[in-house]
Design a protein around this motif. Structure first.
Motif, PDB file in Angstrom:
ATOM      1  N   GLU A 112     -37.103 -24.729 -20.576  1.00  0.00           N
ATOM      2  CA  GLU A 112     -37.704 -25.832 -19.812  1.00  0.00           C
ATOM      3  C   GLU A 112     -39.091 -26.167 -20.359  1.00  0.00           C
ATOM      4  OE1 GLU A 112     -35.400 -25.294 -15.527  1.00  0.00           O
ATOM      5  OE2 GLU A 112     -37.419 -24.447 -15.755  1.00  0.00           O
ATOM      6  N   GLU A 113     -39.828 -25.139 -20.743  1.00  0.00           N
ATOM      7  CA  GLU A 113     -41.165 -25.369 -21.317  1.00  0.00           C
ATOM      8  C   GLU A 113     -41.050 -26.088 -22.669  1.00  0.00           C
ATOM      9  OE1 GLU A 113     -43.742 -24.380 -19.464  1.00  0.00           O
ATOM     10  OE2 GLU A 113     -45.238 -25.151 -20.866  1.00  0.00           O
ATOM     11  N   ALA A 114     -40.084 -25.660 -23.479  1.00  0.00           N
ATOM     12  CA  ALA A 114     -39.881 -26.308 -24.783  1.00  0.00           C
ATOM     13  C   ALA A 114     -39.500 -27.774 -24.590  1.00  0.00           C
ATOM     14  CB  ALA A 114     -38.789 -25.571 -25.569  1.00  0.00           C
ATOM     15  N   ILE A 115     -38.593 -28.031 -23.652  1.00  0.00           N
ATOM     16  CA  ILE A 115     -38.142 -29.406 -23.403  1.00  0.00           C
ATOM     17  C   ILE A 115     -39.310 -30.266 -22.912  1.00  0.00           C
ATOM     18  CG2 ILE A 115     -36.678 -30.801 -21.876  1.00  0.00           C
ATOM     19  CD1 ILE A 115     -34.671 -28.317 -22.043  1.00  0.00           C
ATOM     20  N   ALA A 116     -40.112 -29.718 -22.003  1.00  0.00           N
ATOM     21  CA  ALA A 116     -41.271 -30.466 -21.489  1.00  0.00           C
ATOM     22  C   ALA A 116     -42.257 -30.767 -22.614  1.00  0.00           C
ATOM     23  CB  ALA A 116     -41.958 -29.674 -20.377  1.00  0.00           C
ATOM     24  N   HIS A 117     -42.452 -29.800 -23.482  1.00  0.00           N
ATOM     25  CA  HIS A 117     -43.374 -29.977 -24.612  1.00  0.00           C
ATOM     26  C   HIS A 117     -42.866 -31.090 -25.527  1.00  0.00           C
ATOM     27  CE1 HIS A 117     -46.442 -28.467 -27.457  1.00  0.00           C
ATOM     28  NE2 HIS A 117     -45.573 -28.837 -28.370  1.00  0.00           N
ATOM     29  N   LEU A 118     -41.575 -31.084 -25.806  1.00  0.00           N
ATOM     30  CA  LEU A 118     -40.999 -32.090 -26.706  1.00  0.00           C
ATOM     31  C   LEU A 118     -41.016 -33.474 -26.052  1.00  0.00           C
ATOM     32  CD1 LEU A 118     -38.069 -29.955 -28.117  1.00  0.00           C
ATOM     33  CD2 LEU A 118     -40.167 -30.611 -29.315  1.00  0.00           C
ATOM     34  N   ARG A 119     -40.722 -33.513 -24.766  1.00  0.00           N
ATOM     35  CA  ARG A 119     -40.756 -34.795 -24.056  1.00  0.00           C
ATOM     36  C   ARG A 119     -42.155 -35.407 -24.134  1.00  0.00           C
ATOM     37  NH1 ARG A 119     -37.373 -36.457 -19.850  1.00  0.00           N
ATOM     38  NH2 ARG A 119     -36.674 -34.358 -19.354  1.00  0.00           N
ATOM     39  N   ALA A 120     -43.158 -34.561 -23.970  1.00  0.00           N
ATOM     40  CA  ALA A 120     -44.546 -35.044 -24.026  1.00  0.00           C
ATOM     41  C   ALA A 120     -44.922 -35.500 -25.429  1.00  0.00           C
ATOM     42  CB  ALA A 120     -45.488 -33.945 -23.554  1.00  0.00           C
ATOM     43  N   ASN A 121     -44.142 -35.123 -26.404  1.00  0.00           N
ATOM     44  CA  ASN A 121     -44.399 -35.532 -27.792  1.00  0.00           C
ATOM     45  C   ASN A 121     -43.395 -36.587 -28.269  1.00  0.00           C
ATOM     46  OD1 ASN A 121     -46.714 -33.857 -29.153  1.00  0.00           O
ATOM     47  ND2 ASN A 121     -45.684 -32.489 -27.724  1.00  0.00           N
TER      48      ASN A 121
END
Ligand code: COA
Length: 143
Positions: free
Chosen positions: A89-98
């Motif tokens: 979930e943290e990885a997905i949130a990080h990628l979404r923000a990028n």
């Protein structure tokens, strides 16, 4: 439990400790395949319980809109506590923000349900990588 985005050169010992325990010791993956030269340019996450690294993953940008999550690993002693899910979930949130709109993984087939529960869908047929059956899965990020 805390999850941190870490710099590879500063966290190399913790990242390698988790991946070595899971991929080399537990799964028997060849270290030459595991440590593939892509780590320096990747973005890494580490999950810590107290001061001990218990889980990790890395993200690589394959284009402006596509990224791949790789090397998802939680120590056997810490599985079943949602640490893997929180890392993803943290990885997905990080990628979404990028500005990433599609997240790709080559999932070990045994972990299909783990990724399905995060919304990933299988693309294509099963294949072998590092001697382990895999499937490609993708997660579209809307909005
Ligand atoms: N098969 C089916 N379901 C699984 C699963 C598996 N192998 N692993 C986890 N799940 C499910 C859990 O039951 C849980 O379901 P729930 O939300 O309904 O309760 C959900 O997925 C989240 O599980 P979680 O506790 O966050 O998983 P974890 O911290 O134990 O980590 C892995 C899961 C796959 C990362 C961990 O087992 C691991 O490191 N395995 C060895 C390395 C590996 O195979 N990595 C994947 C490479 S693609």
């Amino acid at each position: 439990m805390t999850i941190r985005v870490v710099k590879y050169d500063e966290a190399i010992a913790d990242i390698q400790a988790v991946r070595h325990a899971v991929f080399q010791i537990e799964q028997g993956v060849d270290p030459a395949l595991e440590f593939d030269g892509e780590d320096e340019a990747a973005t890494h996450l580490l999950a810590y319980v107290d001061q001990t690294a218990v889980g990790t993953t890395r993200m690589r940008y394959l284009g402006d809109r596509l990224a791949k999550v790789e090397r998802v690993a939680v120590l056997p002693s810490h599985r079943g506590q949602r640490i893997g899910r929180l890392l993803m979930e943290e990885a997905i949130a990080h990628l979404r923000a990028n500005q990433i709109v599609t997240v790709k993984i080559n999932a070990q087939t045994h972990a299909r349900q783990f990724y399905e529960k995060l919304g990933f869908l299988q693309v294509g047929d099963e294949f072998e990588e590092a001697g382990i059956p895999h499937i490609e899965m993708r997660l579209p990020l809307d909005g």
